[in-house]
Design a protein around this motif. Structure first.
Motif, PDB file in Angstrom:
ATOM      1  N   ALA A   8      -6.462   3.483  -9.122  1.00  0.00           N
ATOM      2  CA  ALA A   8      -5.280   3.215  -8.606  1.00  0.00           C
ATOM      3  C   ALA A   8      -4.218   4.518  -9.034  1.00  0.00           C
ATOM      4  O   ALA A   8      -3.428   4.880  -8.388  1.00  0.00           O
ATOM      5  N   ALA A   9      -3.955   4.444 -10.212  1.00  0.00           N
ATOM      6  CA  ALA A   9      -3.190   5.382 -10.676  1.00  0.00           C
ATOM      7  C   ALA A   9      -3.298   6.502 -10.425  1.00  0.00           C
ATOM      8  O   ALA A   9      -2.355   7.339 -10.061  1.00  0.00           O
ATOM      9  N   ARG A  10      -4.720   7.096 -10.268  1.00  0.00           N
ATOM     10  CA  ARG A  10      -4.670   8.601  -9.882  1.00  0.00           C
ATOM     11  C   ARG A  10      -4.648   8.906  -8.367  1.00  0.00           C
ATOM     12  O   ARG A  10      -4.085   9.964  -7.975  1.00  0.00           O
ATOM     13  N   ASN A  11      -4.886   7.852  -7.638  1.00  0.00           N
ATOM     14  CA  ASN A  11      -4.719   7.797  -6.470  1.00  0.00           C
ATOM     15  C   ASN A  11      -3.545   7.437  -5.704  1.00  0.00           C
ATOM     16  O   ASN A  11      -3.193   7.589  -4.453  1.00  0.00           O
ATOM     17  N   GLY A  12      -2.448   7.108  -6.654  1.00  0.00           N
ATOM     18  CA  GLY A  12      -1.060   6.768  -6.239  1.00  0.00           C
ATOM     19  C   GLY A  12      -0.949   5.249  -5.512  1.00  0.00           C
ATOM     20  O   GLY A  12      -0.022   5.167  -4.537  1.00  0.00           O
ATOM     21  N   ASP A  13      -1.780   4.269  -5.962  1.00  0.00           N
ATOM     22  CA  ASP A  13      -1.656   3.125  -5.335  1.00  0.00           C
ATOM     23  C   ASP A  13      -0.741   2.265  -6.165  1.00  0.00           C
ATOM     24  O   ASP A  13      -1.184   1.303  -6.894  1.00  0.00           O
ATOM     25  N   ALA A  14       0.578   2.295  -5.947  1.00  0.00           N
ATOM     26  CA  ALA A  14       1.582   1.887  -6.813  1.00  0.00           C
ATOM     27  C   ALA A  14       1.575   0.227  -6.702  1.00  0.00           C
ATOM     28  O   ALA A  14       1.969  -0.358  -7.391  1.00  0.00           O
ATOM     29  N   VAL A  15       1.405  -0.036  -5.336  1.00  0.00           N
ATOM     30  CA  VAL A  15       1.579  -1.490  -5.149  1.00  0.00           C
ATOM     31  C   VAL A  15       0.417  -2.563  -5.662  1.00  0.00           C
ATOM     32  O   VAL A  15       0.745  -3.492  -6.358  1.00  0.00           O
ATOM     33  N   THR A  16      -0.790  -1.886  -5.797  1.00  0.00           N
ATOM     34  CA  THR A  16      -1.749  -2.529  -6.502  1.00  0.00           C
ATOM     35  C   THR A  16      -1.443  -2.453  -7.898  1.00  0.00           C
ATOM     36  O   THR A  16      -1.636  -3.532  -8.670  1.00  0.00           O
ATOM     37  N   LEU A  17      -1.203  -1.315  -8.595  1.00  0.00           N
ATOM     38  CA  LEU A  17      -0.881  -1.417  -9.914  1.00  0.00           C
ATOM     39  C   LEU A  17       0.362  -2.385 -10.441  1.00  0.00           C
ATOM     40  O   LEU A  17       0.049  -3.165 -11.388  1.00  0.00           O
ATOM     41  N   ALA A  18       1.273  -2.171  -9.724  1.00  0.00           N
ATOM     42  CA  ALA A  18       2.473  -2.990  -9.889  1.00  0.00           C
ATOM     43  C   ALA A  18       2.095  -4.521  -9.974  1.00  0.00           C
ATOM     44  O   ALA A  18       2.411  -5.413 -10.756  1.00  0.00           O
ATOM     45  N   LEU A  37      -2.369   4.494 -18.082  1.00  0.00           N
ATOM     46  CA  LEU A  37      -1.866   4.410 -16.506  1.00  0.00           C
ATOM     47  C   LEU A  37      -1.014   5.388 -16.259  1.00  0.00           C
ATOM     48  O   LEU A  37      -1.130   6.110 -15.055  1.00  0.00           O
ATOM     49  N   LEU A  38       0.063   5.471 -17.020  1.00  0.00           N
ATOM     50  CA  LEU A  38       1.137   6.397 -16.634  1.00  0.00           C
ATOM     51  C   LEU A  38       0.818   7.923 -16.798  1.00  0.00           C
ATOM     52  O   LEU A  38       1.239   8.586 -16.109  1.00  0.00           O
ATOM     53  N   MET A  39      -0.090   8.178 -17.745  1.00  0.00           N
ATOM     54  CA  MET A  39      -0.618   9.607 -17.839  1.00  0.00           C
ATOM     55  C   MET A  39      -1.238   9.695 -16.790  1.00  0.00           C
ATOM     56  O   MET A  39      -1.089  11.138 -16.240  1.00  0.00           O
ATOM     57  N   LEU A  40      -2.219   9.126 -16.402  1.00  0.00           N
ATOM     58  CA  LEU A  40      -2.893   9.423 -15.071  1.00  0.00           C
ATOM     59  C   LEU A  40      -2.115   9.759 -14.009  1.00  0.00           C
ATOM     60  O   LEU A  40      -2.451  10.514 -13.129  1.00  0.00           O
ATOM     61  N   ALA A  41      -1.086   8.931 -13.792  1.00  0.00           N
ATOM     62  CA  ALA A  41      -0.262   8.810 -12.553  1.00  0.00           C
ATOM     63  C   ALA A  41       0.614  10.262 -12.759  1.00  0.00           C
ATOM     64  O   ALA A  41       0.797  10.920 -11.732  1.00  0.00           O
ATOM     65  N   ALA A  42       1.019  10.435 -13.838  1.00  0.00           N
ATOM     66  CA  ALA A  42       1.937  11.659 -14.057  1.00  0.00           C
ATOM     67  C   ALA A  42       1.339  12.977 -13.759  1.00  0.00           C
ATOM     68  O   ALA A  42       1.548  13.856 -12.942  1.00  0.00           O
ATOM     69  N   VAL A  50       4.415   6.201 -11.184  1.00  0.00           N
ATOM     70  CA  VAL A  50       5.194   6.569 -12.400  1.00  0.00           C
ATOM     71  C   VAL A  50       6.375   5.684 -12.560  1.00  0.00           C
ATOM     72  O   VAL A  50       6.728   4.869 -13.557  1.00  0.00           O
ATOM     73  N   GLN A  51       7.173   5.628 -11.455  1.00  0.00           N
ATOM     74  CA  GLN A  51       8.231   4.898 -11.258  1.00  0.00           C
ATOM     75  C   GLN A  51       8.180   3.447 -11.315  1.00  0.00           C
ATOM     76  O   GLN A  51       8.718   2.791 -12.229  1.00  0.00           O
ATOM     77  N   ALA A  52       7.037   3.019 -10.826  1.00  0.00           N
ATOM     78  CA  ALA A  52       6.626   1.565 -10.782  1.00  0.00           C
ATOM     79  C   ALA A  52       6.375   1.115 -12.366  1.00  0.00           C
ATOM     80  O   ALA A  52       6.655   0.029 -12.781  1.00  0.00           O
ATOM     81  N   LEU A  53       5.586   2.039 -12.880  1.00  0.00           N
ATOM     82  CA  LEU A  53       5.274   1.534 -14.362  1.00  0.00           C
ATOM     83  C   LEU A  53       6.248   1.927 -15.388  1.00  0.00           C
ATOM     84  O   LEU A  53       6.487   0.949 -16.225  1.00  0.00           O
ATOM     85  N   VAL A  54       7.053   2.881 -15.008  1.00  0.00           N
ATOM     86  CA  VAL A  54       8.345   2.878 -15.930  1.00  0.00           C
ATOM     87  C   VAL A  54       9.231   1.528 -15.833  1.00  0.00           C
ATOM     88  O   VAL A  54       9.707   1.325 -16.951  1.00  0.00           O
ATOM     89  N   ASP A  55       9.310   1.255 -14.502  1.00  0.00           N
ATOM     90  CA  ASP A  55      10.103  -0.045 -14.169  1.00  0.00           C
ATOM     91  C   ASP A  55       9.646  -1.396 -14.991  1.00  0.00           C
ATOM     92  O   ASP A  55      10.106  -2.195 -15.057  1.00  0.00           O
TER      93      ASP A  55
END
Length: 129
Positions: A8-18, A37-42, A50-55
């Motif tokens: 999900a981090a690699r593929n950009g699924d922010a809703v699921t990760l959040a 997760l942040l490294m993979l998303a970045a 990235v924004q969802a994880l930072v938040d």
């Protein structure tokens, strides 16, 4: 489940990760290589993730097992929007190896260094941290 979260981090699924992080999954969950997760998303340019994880309090300077920081990975991959999110979140441009400063200079992206309060020509801080 962890493998699904890393995907999900690699593929950009922010809703699921959040949703999973909000339900108790550690925001700094890492895989067997130490990639958070942040490294993979970045690295994959997933700005929304990235924004969802930072938040949710992700450690923006957490190094993987190779000593690499998320911001250096984003710079290496040319993910400018991710770099901007990480800069606003206070990422340390000198964390890891190579640092974000070194990476920006290697790839001719000195234009992004002022986001971190770093002089593009000298690589030194222009503002107090």
């Amino acid at each position: 489940m962890a493998a699904r979260l890393f995907e999900a981090a690699r593929n950009g699924d922010a809703v699921t990760l959040a949703a999973y992080v909000d339900a108790g999954v550690p925001v700094d969950l890492c895989n067997d290589k130490g990639d958070s997760l942040l490294m993979l998303a970045a690295y994959h340019g997933r700005t929304d993730v990235v924004q969802a994880l930072v938040d949710r309090g992700a450690d923006v300077d957490r190094l993987n097992d190779r000593g690499q920081a998320p911001v250096a990975g984003a710079l290496f991959k040319g993910e400018d929007d991710v770099v901007r999110v990480l800069a606003r979140a206070g990422a340390d441009p000198y964390a890891g190896h190579p640092t974000a400063v070194d990476t920006a200079r290697m790839f001719g992206r000195e234009d992004l260094l002022p986001l971190f309060g770093v002089d593009p020509e000298t690589g030194e801080r222009t503002e107090p941290s």
